[in-house]
Design a protein around this motif. Sequence first.
Motif, PDB file in Angstrom:
ATOM      1  N   LEU A  29       0.835  -1.200   0.000  1.00 23.94           N
ATOM      2  CA  LEU A  29       0.000   0.000   0.000  1.00 23.94           C
ATOM      3  C   LEU A  29       0.874   1.256   0.000  1.00 23.94           C
ATOM      4  O   LEU A  29       1.988   1.243   0.529  1.00 23.94           O
ATOM      5  CB  LEU A  29      -0.916  -0.007   1.221  1.00 23.94           C
ATOM      6  N   ILE A  30       0.345   2.307  -0.596  1.00 28.43           N
ATOM      7  CA  ILE A  30       1.119   3.551  -0.686  1.00 28.43           C
ATOM      8  C   ILE A  30       1.462   4.060   0.708  1.00 28.43           C
ATOM      9  O   ILE A  30       2.522   4.624   0.944  1.00 28.43           O
ATOM     10  CB  ILE A  30       0.307   4.590  -1.492  1.00 28.43           C
ATOM     11  N   SER A  31       0.562   3.808   1.650  1.00 29.97           N
ATOM     12  CA  SER A  31       0.769   4.293   3.017  1.00 29.97           C
ATOM     13  C   SER A  31       1.656   3.372   3.863  1.00 29.97           C
ATOM     14  O   SER A  31       1.920   3.660   5.022  1.00 29.97           O
ATOM     15  CB  SER A  31      -0.604   4.424   3.695  1.00 29.97           C
ATOM     16  N   ASP A  32       2.147   2.271   3.288  1.00 32.67           N
ATOM     17  CA  ASP A  32       2.911   1.295   4.092  1.00 32.67           C
ATOM     18  C   ASP A  32       4.267   1.815   4.522  1.00 32.67           C
ATOM     19  O   ASP A  32       4.971   2.469   3.741  1.00 32.67           O
ATOM     20  CB  ASP A  32       3.178   0.032   3.248  1.00 32.67           C
ATOM     21  N   ASP A  33       4.650   1.465   5.746  1.00 30.34           N
ATOM     22  CA  ASP A  33       6.079   1.479   6.077  1.00 30.34           C
ATOM     23  C   ASP A  33       6.499   0.009   6.197  1.00 30.34           C
ATOM     24  O   ASP A  33       5.661  -0.895   6.070  1.00 30.34           O
ATOM     25  CB  ASP A  33       6.366   2.293   7.347  1.00 30.34           C
ATOM     26  N   ALA A  34       7.790  -0.220   6.440  1.00 27.12           N
ATOM     27  CA  ALA A  34       8.291  -1.606   6.421  1.00 27.12           C
ATOM     28  C   ALA A  34       7.586  -2.459   7.470  1.00 27.12           C
ATOM     29  O   ALA A  34       7.313  -3.647   7.240  1.00 27.12           O
ATOM     30  CB  ALA A  34       9.793  -1.609   6.643  1.00 27.12           C
ATOM     31  N   GLU A  35       7.265  -1.841   8.600  1.00 21.32           N
ATOM     32  CA  GLU A  35       6.636  -2.611   9.682  1.00 21.32           C
ATOM     33  C   GLU A  35       5.223  -3.060   9.286  1.00 21.32           C
ATOM     34  O   GLU A  35       4.829  -4.216   9.504  1.00 21.32           O
ATOM     35  CB  GLU A  35       6.585  -1.736  10.929  1.00 21.32           C
TER      36      GLU A  35
END
Length: 234
Positions: free
Chosen positions: A160-166
Motif C-alpha cells: 500500500l502507498i501508506s505502508d512502512d516496512a513494519e
Amino acid sequence: MSPRKRVVILISGRGSNMAALIDAAKSPDFPAEIVGVISNRADAKGLAIAAAKGIDASVIPSKGVSREDHDAAIDRALAAAKADIVCLAGYLKLLTDGFVTKWQGRMINIHPALLPLFKGLNTHERAIEAGVRIHGCTVHFVTPQMDDGPIIAQSAVPVLISDDAEMLGARVLASEHRLYPLALAMLAAGKVTMEAGRAVFSDFADEPASGRVISAPAPRPQHPDMESLARFTP
Ligand code: GRF
C-alpha cells in the motif's frame, strides 16, 4: 492415510511460523506431525511457545562451535527424532553444504519476499524502496545457495502507498502463517518433490489456471486500498 511424516523445525527467534506449523499439524488429517523444535540460541522466544504447545524443544548452541560440528550435532538430533522433514522457520545460521546436500529435497524454508526478488535480509524495506506494488513470501526447498532453492509455493500481498516496512512486514507475516502449513502439507503428502534441481508437482488440484502458484486465502481487507486491490487477488 499413510503414516504422517515426522517434522523437526529449526528456529533462532520469535517462532511465529513454527507456531503456525505446530497448530496446523494438530489437525488429525494434516499429513505431518511436529516431533521437535531445535534452536541454535537459548534465548529464542519460540522455545517457550513450542514447550507450551507440548512439543519437545531443545537448544543446540551454535556460538563458539564450528559450523561443521554444529550441523553434525543437529543431524544427530534429527536422527534421534527420526525426522523425515526439516522446516527452517526464522533459522538465522547458515548451514553447511554437506548438511544441506544430505537433507536436500527434505528441507524447506520460508522467506519473506517473492523469490527470486529480495534474497537476504531487510526484504520489506527493500520492497518499499524498489517501489514494487506486490510483495509476499515464498516456501522453497533449501539448497546450498541461500534463498535460491526450487519454489514450492508463494503468497502475494499488496504494497500500500501508506505502508512502512513494519506495516508491510505484518501483512506478509500473516500470509506466511497461512502459506507455510500449506506448503509443508504438499511436501509431506508427496504432492511436490525436488528432482534435478526443480520442484515437481504431482497434484494440480489446488492450482489456479494461471500458473504454478499455490495462493493462500486472501487476507481480510484492513485498509480501503486493500479492498480495491483484493478484487484483483485470485
Ligand atoms: C519470517 O519472516 C520468515 O519468513 C523469515 O524469518 C522470519 C521468522 O519469523 N525466514 P518467526 O520466527 O517465524 O516469527
